[in-house]
Design a protein around this motif. Structure first.
Motif, PDB file in Angstrom:
ATOM      1  N   ASP A 147       0.809  -1.279   0.114  1.00 56.53           N
ATOM      2  CA  ASP A 147       0.050  -0.118  -0.211  1.00 56.53           C
ATOM      3  C   ASP A 147       1.013   1.245  -0.009  1.00 56.53           C
ATOM      4  OD1 ASP A 147      -1.768   2.309   0.662  1.00 56.53           O
ATOM      5  OD2 ASP A 147      -3.155   0.806   1.908  1.00 56.53           O
ATOM      6  N   PRO A 148       0.740   2.071  -1.051  1.00 57.64           N
ATOM      7  CA  PRO A 148       1.917   3.031  -1.117  1.00 57.64           C
ATOM      8  C   PRO A 148       1.645   4.348  -0.554  1.00 57.64           C
ATOM      9  CG  PRO A 148       0.431   3.068  -3.153  1.00 57.64           C
ATOM     10  CD  PRO A 148       0.049   2.100  -2.238  1.00 57.64           C
ATOM     11  N   ARG A 149       0.644   4.533   0.358  1.00 59.61           N
ATOM     12  CA  ARG A 149       0.295   5.570   1.068  1.00 59.61           C
ATOM     13  C   ARG A 149       1.293   5.711   2.223  1.00 59.61           C
ATOM     14  NH1 ARG A 149      -5.828   4.440   2.453  1.00 59.61           N
ATOM     15  NH2 ARG A 149      -5.108   2.543   2.505  1.00 59.61           N
ATOM     16  N   ARG A 174       2.079   9.299  -1.967  1.00 62.05           N
ATOM     17  CA  ARG A 174       2.234   7.740  -2.034  1.00 62.05           C
ATOM     18  C   ARG A 174       3.972   7.629  -2.367  1.00 62.05           C
ATOM     19  NH1 ARG A 174      -2.687   9.023  -2.957  1.00 62.05           N
ATOM     20  NH2 ARG A 174      -4.458   7.654  -2.487  1.00 62.05           N
TER      21      ARG A 174
END
Length: 168
Positions: free
Chosen positions: A81-83, A106
Motif C-alpha cells: 500500500d503506497p500511502r 504515495r
C-alpha cells in the motif's frame, strides 16, 4: 522532470512540481528536514493499522526519495500500500526551530538499475541490495508558532496555492 498526476480524485505531484509551485515553502521544508538525519515514516500494516519507523530522506534531482533495507517492514508496507505520512524529526523538542513539517503521499518502488545506481553513487547506502522509493505528494504541511502568539498552519496540495491559517 516535474510530474503532477490525478487519479481517483486525488492530485499528486513529485518534489520538483511542489518546488516549482511553492518555491519558498519547499525551501523551508527542505531546510527543516536538513536539521536532523532521521525522521518518522508512517506506513500501513497489512491489517490497516499504522506503523511508524525511522527513516533518512533525500531530496535529489527533483524527487523526494526513500532508501530502505531489503524486505524491511516499512518497505513491505509500501509495496503493498503506497500511502505514507512523513514527519520531520522534532529534534530535542524544545524549540522545533522552523516548526513541525509533515508530508503525505504515495511511494512507489524504483526498479530501474540506472536510477538506483545514480542514487547509490550520491547517497552511498550500505553495500548490497536495497529498496528505493520515489514519492508523489498529496500534501505538505508546516505548523509553527509566530511571535509567541499565533499558531500558524501552512498547507500545500497539488494544483492549489499555499494556504496559511493563523490561530490565537
Amino acid at each position: 522532470m516535474t510530474r503532477t498526476t490525478r487519479t481517483t480524485g486525488t492530485a499528486r505531484a513529485n518534489w520538483a512540481a511542489f518546488a516549482a509551485a511553492a518555491p519558498g515553502f519547499a525551501k523551508t521544508v527542505e531546510a527543516r528536514f536538513a536539521t536532523q538525519p532521521h525522521h518518522i515514516l508512517a506506513t500501513l500494516r497489512r491489517d490497516g493499522s499504522p506503523r511508524t519507523s525511522g527513516l533518512e530522506v533525500q531530496f535529489l534531482n527533483g524527487e523526494l526519495r526513500f532508501g530502505m533495507m531489503p524486505d524491511s517492514m516499512k518497505a513491505l508496507d509500501l509495496l503493498r500500500d503506497p500511502r505514507f505520512a512523513l514527519q520531520v524529526n522534532p529534534g530535542d523538542g524544545t524549540g522545533m526551530g522552523g516548526g513541525d513539517v509533515r508530508i503525505s503521499g504515495r511511494a512507489y518502488e524504483v526498479v530501474e538499475a540506472a536510477v538506483k545506481g545514480a542514487y547509490a553513487q550520491e547517497v552511498k547506502p550500505p553495500e548490497g541490495p536495497f529498496h528505493l522509493f520515489r514519492t508523489e505528494l498529496t500534501e505538505v504541511v508546516r505548523t509553527y508558532v509566530e511571535d509567541d502568539t499565533y499558531l500558524v498552519v501552512e498547507a500545500w496540495r497539488p494544483g492549489e496555492p499555499v494556504s496559511t491559517v493563523k490561530r490565537t
